[in-house]
Design a protein around this motif. Structure first.
Motif, short mmCIF file in Angstrom:
data_model
loop_
_atom_site.label_atom_id
_atom_site.label_comp_id
_atom_site.label_asym_id
_atom_site.label_seq_id
_atom_site.Cartn_x
_atom_site.Cartn_y
_atom_site.Cartn_z
N ARG A 63 94.99 -14.91 -0.35
CA ARG A 63 95.47 -15.49 -1.77
C ARG A 63 94.62 -14.50 -2.72
O ARG A 63 95.37 -14.23 -3.63
CB ARG A 63 94.95 -16.72 -2.01
CG ARG A 63 95.70 -18.00 -1.06
CD ARG A 63 95.29 -19.15 -0.88
NE ARG A 63 95.08 -20.03 -2.33
CZ ARG A 63 94.23 -20.85 -2.64
NH1 ARG A 63 93.55 -21.40 -1.59
NH2 ARG A 63 94.18 -21.43 -3.69
N ALA A 66 97.08 -11.52 -2.86
CA ALA A 66 98.21 -11.82 -3.54
C ALA A 66 97.79 -12.29 -4.85
O ALA A 66 99.02 -12.23 -5.97
CB ALA A 66 98.93 -13.00 -2.94
N GLY A 67 96.75 -12.25 -5.55
CA GLY A 67 96.48 -12.46 -6.81
C GLY A 67 96.70 -13.85 -7.21
O GLY A 67 96.75 -14.29 -8.43
N SER A 68 96.82 -14.93 -6.21
CA SER A 68 97.18 -16.48 -6.50
C SER A 68 95.89 -17.32 -6.84
O SER A 68 96.02 -18.34 -7.21
CB SER A 68 97.86 -16.97 -5.30
OG SER A 68 97.28 -17.01 -4.18
N LEU A 69 94.49 -16.51 -6.55
CA LEU A 69 93.31 -17.46 -7.02
C LEU A 69 92.95 -16.48 -8.33
O LEU A 69 92.07 -15.89 -8.38
CB LEU A 69 92.32 -16.77 -5.82
CG LEU A 69 92.39 -17.58 -4.45
CD1 LEU A 69 91.19 -17.27 -3.51
CD2 LEU A 69 92.46 -19.38 -4.63
N LEU A 70 93.61 -17.32 -9.27
CA LEU A 70 93.19 -16.75 -10.74
C LEU A 70 91.55 -17.10 -11.05
O LEU A 70 91.09 -17.95 -10.88
CB LEU A 70 94.04 -17.55 -11.48
CG LEU A 70 95.62 -17.62 -11.48
CD1 LEU A 70 96.34 -18.24 -12.54
CD2 LEU A 70 95.97 -15.81 -11.59
#
Length: 82
Positions: A63, A66-70
């Motif tokens: 994550r 992928a950059g999905s943990l802002l």
């Protein structure tokens, strides 16, 4: 290139194997001690923005990549023995 005062710099220390030409300068223990000393700088605490259990790391790392943990740039892992 213009200078940007006050910005963090990145330093690296190789703790594993180094080329024979440079191996006589520092031992593995010296390189490890140097790397750990650099990490004691409180400025690096700002880079760790989350905490995850060890078993969650495969998902957390995917994550993060992928950059999905802002808002997270790195995570601290804890191992609970299980």
């Amino acid at each position: 290139m213009p200078s940007h005062s006050g910005r963090l710099g990145i330093r690296a220390s190789q703790v594993g194997t180094v080329s024979p030409a440079r191996s006589g300068r520092r031992t593995t223990a010296d390189r490890l001690a140097f790397a750990l000393d650099l990490l004691r700088d409180p400025a690096f605490d700002a880079l760790v923005t989350g905490q995850s259990r060890f078993g969650e790391l495969p998902d957390v790392m995917a994550r993060l990549a992928a950059g999905s943990l802002l808002g997270r740039s790195a995570t601290q892992s804890t191992y609970d023995g299980g």
